[in-house]
Design a protein around this motif. Structure first.
Motif, mmCIF file in Angstrom:
data_model
loop_
_atom_site.group_PDB
_atom_site.id
_atom_site.type_symbol
_atom_site.label_atom_id
_atom_site.label_comp_id
_atom_site.label_asym_id
_atom_site.label_seq_id
_atom_site.Cartn_x
_atom_site.Cartn_y
_atom_site.Cartn_z
ATOM 1 N N ARG A 161 0.837 -1.208 0.000
ATOM 2 C CA ARG A 161 0.000 0.000 0.000
ATOM 3 C C ARG A 161 0.867 1.251 0.000
ATOM 4 N N ASP A 221 1.172 4.054 -2.937
ATOM 5 C CA ASP A 221 1.039 5.494 -2.676
ATOM 6 C C ASP A 221 2.193 6.260 -3.320
ATOM 7 N N GLU A 260 -2.490 -4.364 -5.393
ATOM 8 C CA GLU A 260 -2.745 -3.189 -4.557
ATOM 9 C C GLU A 260 -3.065 -1.972 -5.417
ATOM 10 N N ILE A 270 0.690 -8.506 1.998
ATOM 11 C CA ILE A 270 0.599 -7.052 2.146
ATOM 12 C C ILE A 270 1.936 -6.401 2.453
#
Length: 224
Positions: free
Chosen positions: A6, A10, A45, A194
Motif C-alpha cells: 500500500r 502510494d 494493490e 501485504i
C-alpha cells in the motif's frame, strides 16, 4: 525492515508519469528471484485504485537467447504508442513452437504498467520509469526454484541463462539506480500478501561477476 504494498502504491501514484500518461514500474532481478510474485502483489494493490496492466518479459523473448530483445519489441509495440496516448499491440513468444505467435493482442494504455523481468529497470528503461524495483535472492535458491518450475531437463538452459545474467548485471548495476531493493528470500516474519522485506541499505554498486549469497544483489559487495 518491512515495507507495505500500500505504501509503495502510494509512492507510485504520487510520482509523475513518464511514459506519456502511463506510470511505468520495472520489477527487475535475476530469474528465480521472486519478481513475478512481487509484481503480482504490487499490481493487485494498485489495481484497487487505478487501471493496471502487467507484462512479463519472458513473453517477448526468443527462447533462452538474447536476454534483452524484449526491450526492442515492447518499445516499438507498446511503449511508443502509449507515449502518444494510443493503444499498442504485441505478439507473445510461443515456448513450445519456439517462435513468436502469429496473433496480435491489442493493449490500451493503463494508468499503471508493471513490466516484470530481467532488465526491466535497466539503463534502457530508466528514463521512462516512475519506479524501479530490484528483487534479489541467493543463487542456489534461484536455481532450485527454476528447476522445480521448468524441470531438470532444462538445467543446462538455466545455467546458460544465468551466465548471460552475470554479464548483464555486472555492466548495468541496477542496484545503483533502483528505487526499492527487495529481499526475495526473506527470513523476517511478515505477511507476504501485504508486506515485503526491504533489502539491506548497505548494498552498493560495485558489481562483479560473482553471485555470492553473502554479498548484495548480483555479486555486489555489502558496504560497511
Amino acid at each position: 525492515m518491512k515495507g507495505t504494498y500500500r505504501e509503495l502504491a502510494d509512492l507510485v501514484l504520487a510520482r509523475p508519469a513518464r511514459l506519456g500518461a502511463v506510470r511505468l514500474i520495472g520489477v527487475d532481478g535475476r530469474a528465480g528471484s521472486g519478481k513475478t510474485t512481487f509484481a503480482r502483489r504490487l499490481a493487485a494493490e494498485l489495481g484497487t485504485r487505478r487501471r493496471v496492466t502487467v507484462l512479463h518479459t519472458d513473453d517477448y523473448l526468443d527462447g533462452w537467447s538474447k536476454l534483452l530483445i524484449w526491450q526492442q519489441r515492447l518499445r516499438e509495440w507498446v511503449f511508443e504508442p502509449f507515449r502518444r496516448g494510443e493503444a499498442g499491440a504485441y505478439r507473445q513468444y510461443d515456448w513450445e513452437r519456439e517462435r513468436l505467435g502469429d496473433e496480435w493482442t491489442s493493449i490500451e494504455p493503463p494508468d499503471v504498467l508493471v513490466v516484470e523481468g530481467v532488465g526491466s529497470a535497466s539503463v534502457g528503461m530508466r528514463p521512462d520509469l516512475t519506479l524501479g524495483v530490484l528483487v534479489h535472492a541467493p543463487r542456489e535458491l534461484r536455481i532450485r526454484r527454476g528447476i522445480e518450475r521448468d524441470g531438470e531437463a532444462l538445467r543446462d538452459e538455466w545455467m546458460r541463462w544465468m551466465a548471460s545474467e552475470d554479464g548483464h548485471f555486472a555492466e548495468d548495476k541496477p542496484s545503483a539506480a533502483a528505487d526499492v531493493l527487495v529481499d526475495g528470500d526473506p527470513v523476517e516474519p511478515h505477511d507476504p500478501e501485504i508486506e515485503y522485506i526491504i533489502g539491506p541499505s548497505g548494498w552498493t554498486a560495485g558489481a562483479t561477476l560473482e553471485d555470492d549469497p553473502d554479498k548484495g544483489p548480483d555479486g555486489e559487495e555489502r558496504s560497511g
